[in-house]
Write a protein that holds these residues in place. Structure first.
Motif, PDB file in Angstrom:
ATOM      1  N   GLN A  98       0.830  -1.207   0.000  1.00  0.00           N
ATOM      2  CA  GLN A  98       0.000   0.000   0.000  1.00  0.00           C
ATOM      3  C   GLN A  98       0.864   1.257   0.000  1.00  0.00           C
ATOM      4  OE1 GLN A  98      -2.536  -0.502   3.405  1.00  0.00           O
ATOM      5  NE2 GLN A  98      -3.953  -1.896   2.346  1.00  0.00           N
ATOM      6  N   LEU A  99       1.953   1.215   0.770  1.00  0.00           N
ATOM      7  CA  LEU A  99       2.867   2.362   0.772  1.00  0.00           C
ATOM      8  C   LEU A  99       3.589   2.478  -0.565  1.00  0.00           C
ATOM      9  CD1 LEU A  99       4.426   2.123   4.344  1.00  0.00           C
ATOM     10  CD2 LEU A  99       2.779   3.789   3.519  1.00  0.00           C
ATOM     11  N   ASP A 100       3.918   1.331  -1.156  1.00  0.00           N
ATOM     12  CA  ASP A 100       4.550   1.336  -2.476  1.00  0.00           C
ATOM     13  C   ASP A 100       3.651   1.985  -3.525  1.00  0.00           C
ATOM     14  OD1 ASP A 100       7.126   0.608  -2.829  1.00  0.00           O
ATOM     15  OD2 ASP A 100       6.742  -1.507  -3.247  1.00  0.00           O
ATOM     16  N   ALA A 101       2.347   1.766  -3.392  1.00  0.00           N
ATOM     17  CA  ALA A 101       1.398   2.300  -4.374  1.00  0.00           C
ATOM     18  C   ALA A 101       1.345   3.822  -4.347  1.00  0.00           C
ATOM     19  CB  ALA A 101       0.004   1.738  -4.102  1.00  0.00           C
ATOM     20  N   THR A 102       1.728   4.421  -3.219  1.00  0.00           N
ATOM     21  CA  THR A 102       1.718   5.888  -3.127  1.00  0.00           C
ATOM     22  C   THR A 102       2.993   6.517  -3.657  1.00  0.00           C
ATOM     23  OG1 THR A 102       2.694   5.953  -0.895  1.00  0.00           O
ATOM     24  CG2 THR A 102       0.297   5.699  -1.052  1.00  0.00           C
ATOM     25  N   LYS A 103       3.993   5.696  -3.970  1.00  0.00           N
ATOM     26  CA  LYS A 103       5.293   6.237  -4.370  1.00  0.00           C
ATOM     27  C   LYS A 103       5.204   7.054  -5.639  1.00  0.00           C
ATOM     28  CE  LYS A 103       8.480   3.439  -5.889  1.00  0.00           C
ATOM     29  NZ  LYS A 103       9.568   2.426  -5.941  1.00  0.00           N
ATOM     30  N   GLY A 104       4.457   6.559  -6.596  1.00  0.00           N
ATOM     31  CA  GLY A 104       4.339   7.264  -7.873  1.00  0.00           C
ATOM     32  C   GLY A 104       3.703   8.630  -7.743  1.00  0.00           C
ATOM     33  N   ARG A 105       2.829   8.777  -6.752  1.00  0.00           N
ATOM     34  CA  ARG A 105       2.153  10.058  -6.588  1.00  0.00           C
ATOM     35  C   ARG A 105       3.020  11.079  -5.868  1.00  0.00           C
ATOM     36  NH1 ARG A 105      -3.168   8.956  -3.513  1.00  0.00           N
ATOM     37  NH2 ARG A 105      -2.035   7.165  -2.692  1.00  0.00           N
ATOM     38  N   PHE A 106       3.895  10.600  -4.983  1.00  0.00           N
ATOM     39  CA  PHE A 106       4.602  11.533  -4.123  1.00  0.00           C
ATOM     40  C   PHE A 106       6.072  11.707  -4.454  1.00  0.00           C
ATOM     41  CE2 PHE A 106       1.147  10.184  -1.136  1.00  0.00           C
ATOM     42  CZ  PHE A 106       0.510  11.412  -1.112  1.00  0.00           C
ATOM     43  N   MET A 107       6.681  10.741  -5.123  1.00  0.00           N
ATOM     44  CA  MET A 107       8.120  10.848  -5.331  1.00  0.00           C
ATOM     45  C   MET A 107       8.526  10.167  -6.633  1.00  0.00           C
ATOM     46  SD  MET A 107       9.509   8.042  -2.578  1.00  0.00           S
ATOM     47  CE  MET A 107       8.425   8.618  -1.295  1.00  0.00           C
TER      48      MET A 107
END
Length: 427
Positions: free
Chosen positions: A408-417
């Motif tokens: 789930q944290l990996d899925a946010t990587k593209g949006r934030f960094m």
């Protein structure tokens, strides 16, 4: 000055611990030329000679007399502990610090955790309490164990839960040696998954070290050393090599690998033991690097592991190019110590809490599933009193939940960094 207690459980834990105490003594002897018992020494050692409390502690041949290690040694086989007691470190320990049996845990987590955990509970607690009572300001327990064997995984995680129960306010940092895919213990996936649940529930920080990575590192360094090319002679006091273990001389098979883990622990604590321009408290590791309580698996990176005898490495500077999530832009903690490891002019340790550990966990889950799907070797565990098949399904569920949290944290990587290297070292 604060103190820490090292708890060594199982064959692997005690082998690594042996290298840790040997290298720690060499490090302090290198810095403490007069052999005085000072605050730096008190962090891991206590003075048992009241006549020498403020005077000389007497280093002898790289050793220091009148000292006892702040340690508890536990193993259900007595071989490794007996070797320690008959070796050059024998004066560092006494019977109040040791707990052994003769039969071992048979590579069975249930035997270590439930059978021996119940039988030796009071003795373990008593030894932990005595070690804590010798500390003026106990800050941390360092637990060293392996995940693949029965005693390390089973009794090791039982000791971890006892530490939380008896000393809930004291930080618990666990160094766990994870088995390789070609591990010779066929039940190691079972032991590892069952232990993982305990680590997730009861540790403050876990430093996962893959056994295969240690093997690969030592092989690569040995290849360099054996190449015969000019400038490839490794300095004797390098991290991988010590006075009695290493790549050459009368070393034991796993000394070089264990030295790497021992130096990892020495580097973590150097800022707490020696003076520096920016000291770091051990409690700050969890405070700064663990934003979610279950996601406390910190990936350690250490450099240099060796120094060439005829090469002078220039000083480095760390370029902070790490990308951070939007809600934690200051997730960077630095400690600067003025005392480098013996044999090195400098050293850099990085502890990173990121999602890359999920790959190791997924591979471990796959190996577990291959066995569990066929119920292979399951009866060995279910014959142990107190062990139920639900322990397996609950442990698997716990690991799957942990992997999902990382995903789930990996899925946010593209949006934030953006994708970027984690560390860049520039000269």
């Amino acid at each position: 000055m604060t103190q820490s207690v090292v708890v060594q459980v199982g064959q692997c834990g005690n082998q690594v611990g042996c290298r840790f105490w040997d290298l720690a003594l060499r490090e302090h002897a290198h810095v403490n030329k007069k052999g005085l018992y000072d605050e730096a020494l008190s962090s891991f050692f206590r003075n048992v000679d009241s006549r020498k409390c403020d005077g000389e502690a007497h280093f002898v041949g790289g050793r220091i007399q009148h000292l006892k290690a702040r340690a508890v040694l536990v193993d259900m086989e007595e071989g490794v502990v007996n070797e320690i007691l008959h070796g050059p470190l024998r004066e560092m320990f006494d019977s109040t610090q040791l707990l052994t049996d003769v039969s071992g845990s048979g590579n069975n987590w249930a035997v270590g955790h439930m059978t021996y955990g119940s039988a030796y509970r009071e003795q373990i607690v008593d030894k932990l309490r005595k070690a804590a009572e010798h500390c003026d300001c106990l800050q941390c327990f360092f637990l060293i164990h392996s995940m693949g064997g029965g005693t390390g995984s089973g009794l090791g995680t039982k000791v971890l839960s006892l530490l939380e129960e008896e000393f809930p306010e004291v930080c618990r940092i666990v160094t766990s040696i994870y088995p390789s895919a070609e591990d010779d213990v066929v039940t190691s996936p079972y032991n590892s998954i069952l232990a993982m649940r305990e680590l997730t529930e009861h540790a403050d920080c876990v430093l996962p070290v893959e056994n295969q990575s240690l093997v690969d590192i030592v092989k690569k360094i040995k290849h360099i050393s054996d190449s015969g090319k000019p400038g490839t002679v490794i300095r004797r006091e390098s991290a991988v090599i010590s006075g009695q273990g290493g790549l050459i001389g009368a070393e034991k098979p796993f000394d070089a690998m264990n030295n790497i883990v021992a130096n990892l622990l020495l580097n973590i604590t150097s800022s707490a033991r020696f003076e520096g321009s920016l000291n770091m408290d051990l409690n700050e590791i969890a405070m700064n690097l663990v934003p979610f309580p279950r996601l406390h698996y910190l990936v350690p990176s250490l450099t240099p592991l060796y120094t060439l005898a005829d090469v002078s490495v220039p000083s480095r500077r760390l370029k902070p190019s790490l990308p951070f999530v939007s809600w934690n832009q200051e997730g960077w903690k630095t400690g600067l110590c003025s005392v480098p490891p013996v044999g090195h002019s400098h050293s850099l340790l990085a502890l990173a809490n990121n999602t890359c550990v999920k790959t190791t966990f997924m591979e471990l889950r796959e190996r577990f599933t291959k066995l569990y799907r066929k119920k292979a070797h399951l009866h060995h565990y279910l014959h142990v009193e107190g062990m139920e098949q639900s322990h397996f399904s609950e442990a698997l569920s716990s690991l799957s939940s942990l992997i999902e949290e990382y995903q789930q944290l990996d899925a946010t990587k593209g949006r934030f960094m953006p994708d970027a290297p984690r560390l860049r070292i520039a000269r």
